[in-house]
Every structure is written in structure tokens, then in C-alpha cells.
Write a protein that holds these residues in place. Structure first.
Motif, PDB file in Angstrom:
ATOM      1  N   GLN A  77       0.836  -1.206   0.000  1.00 29.06           N
ATOM      2  CA  GLN A  77       0.000   0.000   0.000  1.00 29.06           C
ATOM      3  C   GLN A  77       0.866   1.248   0.000  1.00 29.06           C
ATOM      4  N   SER A  78       0.445   2.250  -0.677  1.00 31.55           N
ATOM      5  CA  SER A  78       1.243   3.481  -0.689  1.00 31.55           C
ATOM      6  C   SER A  78       0.992   4.262   0.601  1.00 31.55           C
ATOM      7  N   VAL A  79       1.914   5.098   0.935  1.00 35.67           N
ATOM      8  CA  VAL A  79       1.835   5.883   2.179  1.00 35.67           C
ATOM      9  C   VAL A  79       0.579   6.759   2.171  1.00 35.67           C
ATOM     10  N   ALA A  80       0.304   7.333   1.018  1.00 32.74           N
ATOM     11  CA  ALA A  80      -0.815   8.270   0.928  1.00 32.74           C
ATOM     12  C   ALA A  80      -2.133   7.626   1.347  1.00 32.74           C
ATOM     13  N   THR A  81      -2.378   6.393   0.906  1.00 28.53           N
ATOM     14  CA  THR A  81      -3.650   5.768   1.232  1.00 28.53           C
ATOM     15  C   THR A  81      -3.702   5.347   2.692  1.00 28.53           C
ATOM     16  N   LEU A  82      -2.535   5.139   3.288  1.00 29.82           N
ATOM     17  CA  LEU A  82      -2.527   4.789   4.702  1.00 29.82           C
ATOM     18  C   LEU A  82      -2.887   6.004   5.554  1.00 29.82           C
ATOM     19  N   GLU A  83      -2.393   7.158   5.150  1.00 29.84           N
ATOM     20  CA  GLU A  83      -2.555   8.353   5.981  1.00 29.84           C
ATOM     21  C   GLU A  83      -3.920   9.010   5.820  1.00 29.84           C
ATOM     22  N   THR A  84      -4.447   8.969   4.609  1.00 23.65           N
ATOM     23  CA  THR A  84      -5.701   9.679   4.387  1.00 23.65           C
ATOM     24  C   THR A  84      -6.738   8.721   3.806  1.00 23.65           C
ATOM     25  N   PRO A  85      -7.996   9.006   4.042  1.00 26.23           N
ATOM     26  CA  PRO A  85      -9.044   8.126   3.533  1.00 26.23           C
ATOM     27  C   PRO A  85      -8.935   7.997   2.010  1.00 26.23           C
ATOM     28  N   ALA A  86      -9.184   6.814   1.510  1.00 27.73           N
ATOM     29  CA  ALA A  86      -9.081   6.588   0.075  1.00 27.73           C
ATOM     30  C   ALA A  86     -10.278   7.228  -0.615  1.00 27.73           C
ATOM     31  N   THR A  87     -10.073   8.412  -1.076  1.00 23.85           N
ATOM     32  CA  THR A  87     -11.121   9.103  -1.801  1.00 23.85           C
ATOM     33  C   THR A  87     -10.451   9.966  -2.835  1.00 23.85           C
ATOM     34  N   ASP A  88     -11.149  10.236  -3.895  1.00 22.82           N
ATOM     35  CA  ASP A  88     -10.501  11.065  -4.912  1.00 22.82           C
ATOM     36  C   ASP A  88     -10.917  12.521  -4.789  1.00 22.82           C
ATOM     37  N   ILE A  89     -11.456  12.880  -3.620  1.00 28.33           N
ATOM     38  CA  ILE A  89     -11.820  14.278  -3.377  1.00 28.33           C
ATOM     39  C   ILE A  89     -10.800  14.892  -2.417  1.00 28.33           C
ATOM     40  N   ALA A  90     -10.188  15.963  -2.824  1.00 29.42           N
ATOM     41  CA  ALA A  90      -9.182  16.598  -1.964  1.00 29.42           C
ATOM     42  C   ALA A  90      -9.830  17.618  -1.027  1.00 29.42           C
ATOM     43  N   ILE A  91     -10.731  18.417  -1.581  1.00 35.13           N
ATOM     44  CA  ILE A  91     -11.422  19.412  -0.753  1.00 35.13           C
ATOM     45  C   ILE A  91     -12.910  19.163  -0.855  1.00 35.13           C
ATOM     46  N   ASP A  92     -13.550  19.080   0.280  1.00 36.97           N
ATOM     47  CA  ASP A  92     -14.984  18.814   0.295  1.00 36.97           C
ATOM     48  C   ASP A  92     -15.592  19.606   1.449  1.00 36.97           C
ATOM     49  N   VAL A  93     -16.161  20.767   1.143  1.00 34.87           N
ATOM     50  CA  VAL A  93     -16.706  21.601   2.225  1.00 34.87           C
ATOM     51  C   VAL A  93     -18.145  22.001   1.914  1.00 34.87           C
ATOM     52  N   HIS A  94     -18.903  22.175   2.989  1.00 38.76           N
ATOM     53  CA  HIS A  94     -20.326  22.490   2.833  1.00 38.76           C
ATOM     54  C   HIS A  94     -20.728  23.646   3.731  1.00 38.76           C
ATOM     55  N   GLY A  95     -21.418  24.590   3.161  1.00 35.06           N
ATOM     56  CA  GLY A  95     -22.063  25.655   3.944  1.00 35.06           C
ATOM     57  C   GLY A  95     -21.109  26.512   4.752  1.00 35.06           C
ATOM     58  N   LEU A  96     -19.902  26.752   4.246  1.00 38.97           N
ATOM     59  CA  LEU A  96     -18.958  27.588   4.996  1.00 38.97           C
ATOM     60  C   LEU A  96     -19.423  29.035   5.021  1.00 38.97           C
ATOM     61  N   SER A  97     -19.416  29.620   6.232  1.00 37.80           N
ATOM     62  CA  SER A  97     -19.736  31.044   6.375  1.00 37.80           C
ATOM     63  C   SER A  97     -18.714  31.677   7.300  1.00 37.80           C
ATOM     64  N   LYS A  98     -18.424  32.937   7.021  1.00 36.99           N
ATOM     65  CA  LYS A  98     -17.501  33.660   7.892  1.00 36.99           C
ATOM     66  C   LYS A  98     -17.821  35.142   7.853  1.00 36.99           C
TER      67      LYS A  98
END
Lengths: 385, 317
Positions: B2-23
Motif C-alpha cells: 500500500q502506498s503511504v498516501a492511502t494509509l494516511e488519508t481516507p481513500a477518496t478522490d476528493i481533496a477538498i470537500d466543504v459544505h455551507g462555509l460562512s464567515k
């Protein structure tokens, strides 16, 4: 040719210089109004100076803390003590039983004077043996002890006014032997050089670190720093430690010059001095760092440092005797690290005090350092919110 | 294996996934209800006018700002609770040059390498200097570099710890076209290696170099997709007019029913509107003029964005 006539046509309106000056003046006032810290400084500095010089500072201090080693309880002894108290220069704060306690109080700077009434004092007076009464003074600060010492000369007379045990005898029946300890010659350099170590360190350490965080904010490097994996404590330690070394070099320089040029002695342990100096330097760096996290730009950080520096100079006992200040001013003084460091550095250099003698001031210094560091770390924001 | 990347982060092909951000800052709402998804390995262009909330959004993504509301992940890490982990894997290049001006190129890179705990900071810095083509300038102070070199160095510093996501906030502002092209070639090379890049910009040509774009105005995400999708979605009809005295024509056409926008492009005029019938009706009279040639064309990305912005402004008021 085409330019000159046009220039002539656009004639200078009247009072041009005045209008331009006025434009500049209005702009300056607007900017000054927005700059709250400068505004605070304009008001605070004169008010602070006036109040401190007017109410807190007293160059002929009275009610100086005095320890009594009373080895006999006689009417005459009480009369003498009463007379001392009546001069208003002495305030008896400690009554001790042994010479060791007596010396320790003087050495640690807890009291400025010690009065020793020897055993068999009254009887010796009655027998006309002309005994001596010892008044030991901590003369490290000649200003603090000077006027009280001068008042000692008239003590015999006043003590005997109501208690004519031996009649009107000339010469007087006993002698008051004043002993100016630690600085018998009353040389002011002896007191100033250790004091300067503290004030110079305060100023330089404060300014160095006060600028450190604001500089990163001003130059825009803080944003990048915050986005990298480093913790606030790590940033603080990384910024403070180099200056601890610089402060150390500075202290060594001042003390080295003081001993070689002015003959200021170092009676105490150099190790203790180095240790407590490091602690003091750290406390000043932590205070400066806190200002750095509060200020919005480097100018503000400098102004905050100056406003902190002023009461340090006036209330720490550097320029004016600490014991001569009223209670409230002493309380403020106790909250300043410099006050404790001055006592420490003077006591170690001039009186040969040990860490054991200086337990109170060392602990206070440690406490204040930790307090300042805690504020500095919690003030440092991990985010830009 | 297994590659290091899949061990460290969930196996998904989405890098940024945000919903309803307000500031909000004080009473000013800077970002409102913003949702976005960025695929791994994509170059995602972030466009919008000044003060539209691009920088604020980027700062929320890398944990520099805490959103008032909204949830999401960046590289699979929660943006609220796992900012520390995000910091380790994200390279953030700020809008303003944020390396130490009074440190040399090499010293700056070594500093970054040490902060990230790279095993050999000296070698990492040396390799990066070679990669950036800064050989011979390594001892020059960063503050003395020209604008283009500064940007390259800043990008180099961001990519030094081998991040998985790059957040670039207007990286090419004030950089000359050649340096800009080289910069983009570098970004494409990095994306080809699997790095996800989110880049904010004002330049339309740069937007067209992105795999996907999003347009943000007044803190709201107005549209997103590939350049073609965004143009197609706009439903904007555009005519290109060529001829003489276009200045007068622009003033005449502006504000007529159906004409949402009239903008000069060199020697021609772009006339755009969403309501085809009204637009046709308004320009019919002018199409008959012999000194003008009218041609139906595809709206440019800029037309689309300006129209979006005008519309958003209307909604906002």
C-alpha cells in the motif's frame, strides 16, 4: 516658450503655503486620532510622571524598616527605641533574638537598619561605663540610608529627655555607634552599577522581543508561519532563546566594566548571579513578547515598551529609595520583576547574599516570569480570526 | 504494497470537500454558505472580484480561520478539528510575499525544510534551488529578487515539504507574462505528479488553464465547472460588432431592453444578453447599418463573469 506663459496663467492662489500646511495638519490630526496607542502615550506619560514624582517618590525617605535585636528589656532600652521611632526615620518591623537573624534581615534587604541593644546596657550606663549601642545600616543605597544616619547623632539627647537616669552628664552616658555596612564610603557607583544592569536589561530585552512578533505581522510573514506546522510555544521559545544569550552577554559586559572601572565588588556567588540574571532576562523577554502580541505594528510595540519602562525606572528602587515610597507604590513595585532583580543583584554583589537569603525575591521573580510567559503564549493566536 | 498516501488519508478522490462555509468579520459577511468539491490532482481555479471572499475561503481551508458555520474536510481531515494535520500536508502561498526578505534564498528554504522536519534540510534546499533554476542566486537575499523570481521561490518553499494540496492565493499578481507562463507550466507539472492545486486569480487566460473553475462574488459561489460548462451554463447570447465609431454605439446600446452588457474588446464590441428575443429586437435596427458587421459568437469567460457579477450585485442589493 509654450510652457512659461501657461505657468504664469495658472497663478498661485493666495496663502498657498498656508493652505498646504493646513492640509498636512488636518491629515496629521486624523491619523493621530486613529492611532490610539500614541494618543494614550500623549496622555499617560505626563500623568504617570506627575503622579509618580508627586506622590510616590521621596528622596528623604522616612519610616524605614528596621530590625531590633533587644538583648535586655529595660526602661532605658525602651526610651532609646522610642526616641529612634520618634525621629520618624525608623519603623520597627522585626524583633529578632539572634545575631544570625539580624544579619540575614539586613543581607536580604528586608530591613534597611538594625538596632542592637546589648545585654546589661542600662546597668552599664548607670555605672558610667559609657556603653555603645549599635545601629547597623544597609548603606548600599546612600540616598535611602543617609538622612536616617544623620538623625542618629541627636538620639542620645532625646532619649534622655524624659529619663534622666544619669542626670545631665557631659559627655553623654552612652554612645550610638552607627555602622554603615556594605558601602561604608557611601559611594553611589556601588549602588548604581548593579542597578544599571537591571535597567539596561529591561530596556533592551523589552524592545528586542516587543518588535519580534509585530515585525512578522507587519511584513506578512506571520500568515505563512501560521500555516506551517509550528506551535505557539515553539515560536516563542525560538524567538526568546537567542535574546537570553544576548542579555547574558550584556549583563556580563555591564558587570565586568563595573568591577574593572568602578571597583564594584562581587561578594556573592557568580553562579547565583548568573542564574537569577537569566531568570530576569527571561521575564523581560516574556513581557516584551506579550506586548508584541498585543501591538498592531512596531511603533505601538515600542510605545508600549516605553510606557512599561517608565514605572520600572521610578518604582523599582533604581533611582529612588523603595522604602521611602507609600504603600500603594510599593505594591506596584512588588509586581515589577525589576524591583526583585535589583534587590537580588545588589544583595549578591555588594552584600554577598546567597540564594537562601534571597528566597523571597527569587520566588517572586520566578512567579512573575511564569505569569508573563503564560500570558505571552495564550495571547499568541494560532489563527488569524 | 500500500502506498503511504492511502494509509494516511481516507481513500477518496476528493481533496477538498466543504459544505455551507460562512464567515463574518464584525457585521460584514465575507463568505456565506459556500460549498465546493475539488478532485484530487485537479487544478481548480478560484475566480472572483476583489473582496469577494477568495482569500477568506482559502484561509478557512488551511485552518488559518475558523468558519462561523459549515463543515468539511481538506485531504480527508476535518477543517475544524484537524488543522494540525492539514498544515503538514498543505502548501499555502499567501497573496503577499511571505518569505523572510532579510534571509537568503537558501536560508529561507532551509528554514521551511526544518519547520516541516525534513531529514536533510540542506539537501532539500539545494535540490529545490536547482529545480527552481536559482543556482548562483542561493546567497542572494529574498527581498532583492525580482517579482517573478520571488513568486517562483515562494512556490518552491510551498512545495518543498511535498504537500498533497497547494493553495495559491493570487500567485501571479504583478508578474510579467513570461514568468507567468513558466509559473503555470510548473503548476501543470506538479498537478501531473498528483498534486491538487487550488489557485485564485484575476486573469482570464489563467482561468482557462485550469481543469475546473469556480466563480465567487459577495462571498457566494455563483458557478463552477469546466470553462466550457461555465460558458454553456451562462445562457448568455453574445454578438461581436465590428465597425467604426463604436464608442457612440456602446453608449446607445447600453441599457436597451435585453442588452445586459456592452463591452469593448479591441476594435470590436461584445453585446450580450440572456433574453435572446429582447436582445434580437433591440439590435435589429443596428444590424441593418452597413458600417457595422454583426456576428453571433460565444461569450468570453470574462463576459460570463461580469454578467454573473452584475447579477449577483443586483441580488445582493
Amino acid at each position: 516658450m509654450s510652457i512659461t506663459p501657461r505657468m504664469a496663467e495658472r497663478r498661485e492662489p493666495p496663502f498657498g503655503a498656508l493652505r498646504r500646511t493646513f492640509a498636512m495638519l488636518v491629515k496629521e490630526f486624523i491619523q493621530l486620532k486613529r492611532d490610539r496607542v500614541s494618543f494614550a502615550m500623549i496622555v499617560m506619560i505626563p500623568v504617570m510622571q506627575l503622579l509618580l514624582f508627586g506622590y510616590a517618590i521621596n528622596t528623604t525617605p522616612r519610616h524605614l524598616p528596621t530590625a531590633v535585636l533587644l538583648q535586655e528589656d529595660s526602661d532605658l532600652a525602651r526610651s532609646v527605641l522610642k526616641a529612634l521611632q520618634n525621629t520618624a526615620y525608623f519603623r520597627f518591623t522585626h524583633q529578632v533574638r539572634t545575631v544570625e537573624e539580624f544579619d540575614n534581615l539586613l543581607q536580604s534587604g528586608t530591613v534597611l537598619f538594625g538596632v542592637e541593644i546589648p545585654r546589661g546596657f542600662e546597668r552599664a550606663v548607670r555605672r558610667g561605663e559609657h556603653p555603645a549601642l549599635l545601629v547597623a545600616a544597609d548603606a548600599t543605597d546612600p540616598v535611602a540610608s543617609g538622612s536616617a544616619m544623620a538623625a542618629l547623632g541627636r538620639i542620645t539627647e532625646t532619649a534622655l529627655m524624659h529619663d534622666r537616669v544619669a542626670g545631665d552628664v557631659v559627655p553623654p552616658p552612652f554612645e550610638v555607634r552607627a555602622h554603615a555596612r556594605y558601602n561604608p564610603a557611601g559611594a553611589s557607583q556601588l549602588n548604581i552599577v548593579p542597578g544599571l544592569t537591571g535597567t539596561i536589561l529591561t530596556l533592551t530585552m523589552l524592545i528586542f522581543t516587543a518588535l519580534s512578533v509585530t515585525r512578522e505581522l507587519e511584513r506578512g510573514t506571520m500568515e505563512a508561519l501560521l500555516s506551517m506546522p509550528i506551535r505557539p510555544v515553539e515560536v516563542m521559545m525560538g524567538k526568546i532563546i537567542p535574546y537570553v544569550l544576548i542579555g547574558f552577554v550584556q549583563a556580563a559586559l555591564i558587570i565586568g566594566l563595573g568591577t574593572s572601572l568602578f571597583g564594584v565588588p562581587i561578594y556573592g556567588s557568580l553562579m547565583a548571579l548568573a542564574l537569577l540574571s537569566t531568570l530576569f532576562i527571561t521575564s523581560m523577554l516574556a513581557v516584551g513578547y506579550t506586548f508584541s502580541t498585543l501591538a498592531q505594528n512596531q511603533l505601538q510595540a515600542m510605545q508600549m515598551s516605553m510606557m512599561f519602562f517608565l514605572p520600572n525606572i521610578l518604582l523599582s528602587g533604581f533611582m529612588f529609595p523603595f522604602a521611602g515610597m507609600p504603600g500603594w507604590a510599593q505594591w506596584i513595585g512588588e509586581a515589577l520583576p525589576l524591583t526583585h532583580y535589583l534587590r537580588i543583584v545588589r544583595a549578591i554583589m555588594l552584600k554577598g547574599a546567597t540564594l537562601e537569603n534571597l528566597r523571597y525575591d527569587s520566588l517572586m521573580l520566578l512567579g512573575l516570569t511564569l505569569f508573563a510567559m503564560t500570558i505571552a503564549v495564550t495571547r499568541f493566536r494560532r489563527t488569524l480570526d | 504494497m500500500q502506498s503511504v498516501a492511502t494509509l494516511e488519508t481516507p481513500a477518496t478522490d476528493i481533496a477538498i470537500d466543504v459544505h455551507g462555509l460562512s464567515k463574518s468579520f464584525g457585521s460584514r459577511k465575507v463568505v456565506s454558505d459556500l460549498s465546493m468539491q475539488v478532485k484530487r490532482g485537479a487544478i481548480y481555479g478560484f475566480l472572483g472580484p476583489n473582496g469577494s471572499g477568495k482569500t477568506t475561503t482559502i484561509r478557512m481551508l488551511c485552518g488559518l480561520l475558523t468558519p462561523d458555520s459549515g463543515e468539511g474536510t481538506c485531504l480527508g481531515y476535518n477543517i475544524r478539528t484537524e488543522a494540525d494535520k492539514i498544515r503538514r500536508h498543505v502548501g499555502y502561498m499567501t497573496q503577499r510575499f511571505s518569505l523572510y526578505q532579510d534571509l537568503s534564498v537558501r536560508e529561507n528554504l532551509e528554514f521551511v525544510a526544518r519547520l516541516y522536519g525534513l531529514t536533510s534540510p540542506r539537501r532539500a534546499a539545494r535540490d529545490m534551488i536547482t529545480r527552481l533554476g536559482l543556482n548562483g542566486r542561493e546567497e542572494q537575499l529574498a527581498g532583492e529578487l525580482s517579482g517573478g523570481w520571488k513568486q517562483r521561490l515562494a512556490l518552491g518553499a510551498c512545495t518543498l515539504p511535498s504537500p498533497k494540496l497547494l493553495l495559491l492565493d493570487e500567485p501571479t499578481a504583478g508578474v510579467d507574462p513570461k514568468a507567468r507562463r513558466e509559473f503555470w507550466n510548473e503548476i501543470h507539472a506538479l498537478a501531473a505528479d498528483g498534486l491538487t492545486v487550488l489557485v485564485s486569480t484575476h486573469y482570464m487566460d489563467e482561468a482557462e488553464r485550469c481543469h475546473e473553475i469556480a466563480y465567487i462574488a459577495y462571498g457566494q459561489l455563483l458557478t463552477h465547472g469546466t470553462v466550457q460548462e461555465v460558458i454553456a451554463h451562462s445562457a448568455l447570447i453574445t454578438y461581436t460588432v465590428n465597425g467604426a465609431q463604436l464608442n457612440g454605439l456602446q453608449a446607445e446600446l447600453a441599457g436597451k431592453p435585453g442588452i445586459d452588457m456592452v463591452a469593448p474588446f479591441g476594435n470590436s464590441l461584445h453585446v450580450s444578453g440572456r433574453d435572446e428575443q429582447a436582445l434580437e429586437a433591440s439590435i435589429a435596427h443596428y444590424r441593418a447599418r452597413s458600417d457595422l458587421t454583426w456576428e453571433r459568437s460565444e461569450p468570453s469567460l470574462e463576459d460570463v463573469f461580469i454578467e454573473l457579477m452584475n447579477r449577483a450585485q443586483d441580488n445582493f442589493r
